[in-house]
Write a protein that holds these residues in place. Structure first.
Motif, PDB file in Angstrom:
ATOM      1  N   VAL A  34      47.819 -16.638  14.811  1.00 44.33           N
ATOM      2  CA  VAL A  34      47.220 -17.925  15.171  1.00 44.33           C
ATOM      3  C   VAL A  34      47.605 -18.984  14.148  1.00 44.33           C
ATOM      4  O   VAL A  34      47.923 -20.120  14.505  1.00 44.33           O
ATOM      5  CB  VAL A  34      45.680 -17.805  15.293  1.00 44.33           C
ATOM      6  CG1 VAL A  34      45.028 -19.165  15.435  1.00 44.33           C
ATOM      7  CG2 VAL A  34      45.319 -16.921  16.460  1.00 44.33           C
ATOM      8  N   GLY A  35      47.623 -18.622  12.894  1.00 47.76           N
ATOM      9  CA  GLY A  35      48.014 -19.571  11.846  1.00 47.76           C
ATOM     10  C   GLY A  35      49.427 -20.088  12.034  1.00 47.76           C
ATOM     11  O   GLY A  35      49.687 -21.290  11.937  1.00 47.76           O
ATOM     12  N   TRP A  36      50.358 -19.206  12.320  1.00 49.99           N
ATOM     13  CA  TRP A  36      51.744 -19.627  12.527  1.00 49.99           C
ATOM     14  C   TRP A  36      51.888 -20.474  13.782  1.00 49.99           C
ATOM     15  O   TRP A  36      52.683 -21.422  13.827  1.00 49.99           O
ATOM     16  CB  TRP A  36      52.688 -18.430  12.580  1.00 49.99           C
ATOM     17  CG  TRP A  36      53.042 -17.950  11.204  1.00 49.99           C
ATOM     18  CD1 TRP A  36      52.695 -16.766  10.639  1.00 49.99           C
ATOM     19  CD2 TRP A  36      53.792 -18.658  10.208  1.00 49.99           C
ATOM     20  NE1 TRP A  36      53.176 -16.689   9.355  1.00 49.99           N
ATOM     21  CE2 TRP A  36      53.855 -17.834   9.067  1.00 49.99           C
ATOM     22  CE3 TRP A  36      54.392 -19.902  10.164  1.00 49.99           C
ATOM     23  CZ2 TRP A  36      54.503 -18.219   7.913  1.00 49.99           C
ATOM     24  CZ3 TRP A  36      55.047 -20.278   9.005  1.00 49.99           C
ATOM     25  CH2 TRP A  36      55.105 -19.449   7.897  1.00 49.99           C
ATOM     26  N   LYS A  37      51.141 -20.159  14.821  1.00 52.19           N
ATOM     27  CA  LYS A  37      51.180 -20.983  16.042  1.00 52.19           C
ATOM     28  C   LYS A  37      50.686 -22.396  15.738  1.00 52.19           C
ATOM     29  O   LYS A  37      51.238 -23.378  16.238  1.00 52.19           O
ATOM     30  CB  LYS A  37      50.338 -20.366  17.160  1.00 52.19           C
ATOM     31  CG  LYS A  37      50.905 -19.089  17.716  1.00 52.19           C
ATOM     32  CD  LYS A  37      52.212 -19.340  18.429  1.00 52.19           C
ATOM     33  CE  LYS A  37      52.752 -18.037  18.980  1.00 52.19           C
ATOM     34  NZ  LYS A  37      54.080 -18.192  19.558  1.00 52.19           N
ATOM     35  N   LEU A  38      49.636 -22.523  14.913  1.00 49.40           N
ATOM     36  CA  LEU A  38      49.135 -23.841  14.544  1.00 49.40           C
ATOM     37  C   LEU A  38      50.144 -24.605  13.706  1.00 49.40           C
ATOM     38  O   LEU A  38      50.306 -25.816  13.857  1.00 49.40           O
ATOM     39  CB  LEU A  38      47.800 -23.713  13.809  1.00 49.40           C
ATOM     40  CG  LEU A  38      46.615 -23.278  14.666  1.00 49.40           C
ATOM     41  CD1 LEU A  38      45.396 -23.020  13.792  1.00 49.40           C
ATOM     42  CD2 LEU A  38      46.310 -24.312  15.722  1.00 49.40           C
ATOM     43  N   VAL A  39      50.844 -23.913  12.827  1.00 51.59           N
ATOM     44  CA  VAL A  39      51.898 -24.557  12.032  1.00 51.59           C
ATOM     45  C   VAL A  39      53.004 -25.068  12.945  1.00 51.59           C
ATOM     46  O   VAL A  39      53.479 -26.205  12.813  1.00 51.59           O
ATOM     47  CB  VAL A  39      52.469 -23.573  10.979  1.00 51.59           C
ATOM     48  CG1 VAL A  39      53.741 -24.118  10.351  1.00 51.59           C
ATOM     49  CG2 VAL A  39      51.426 -23.281   9.914  1.00 51.59           C
ATOM     50  N   GLN A  40      53.427 -24.253  13.917  1.00 50.08           N
ATOM     51  CA  GLN A  40      54.471 -24.678  14.849  1.00 50.08           C
ATOM     52  C   GLN A  40      54.019 -25.892  15.651  1.00 50.08           C
ATOM     53  O   GLN A  40      54.788 -26.839  15.858  1.00 50.08           O
ATOM     54  CB  GLN A  40      54.841 -23.529  15.780  1.00 50.08           C
ATOM     55  CG  GLN A  40      55.555 -22.394  15.086  1.00 50.08           C
ATOM     56  CD  GLN A  40      55.742 -21.186  15.991  1.00 50.08           C
ATOM     57  OE1 GLN A  40      55.228 -21.137  17.102  1.00 50.08           O
ATOM     58  NE2 GLN A  40      56.477 -20.193  15.510  1.00 50.08           N
TER      59      GLN A  40
END
Length: 57
Positions: A34-40
């Motif tokens: 979820v963190g990486w999706k938010l960064v993207q």
């Protein structure tokens, strides 16, 4: 169908589903994904220029 047969088939299917689910576990923890999706998503939003403005580059 007899209750014993129904129960046996239910247990058999449950075991199959548990085995299949064990092989589908994500390699990374959900929090990391979820963190990486938010960064993207944030990077995509930053790259888009607001309407009516020009980008200085």
């Amino acid at each position: 169908m007899h209750a014993d047969i129904h129960l046996y088939l239910h247990e058999l299917r449950g075991e199959e589903l548990r085995t299949a689910a064990a092989h589908q576990l994500p390699s990374e923890p959900l929090r990391t994904q979820v963190g990486w999706k938010l960064v993207q998503l944030g990077l995509r939003l930053v790259q888009q220029a607001p309407v009516g403005t020009t980008r200085l580059a």
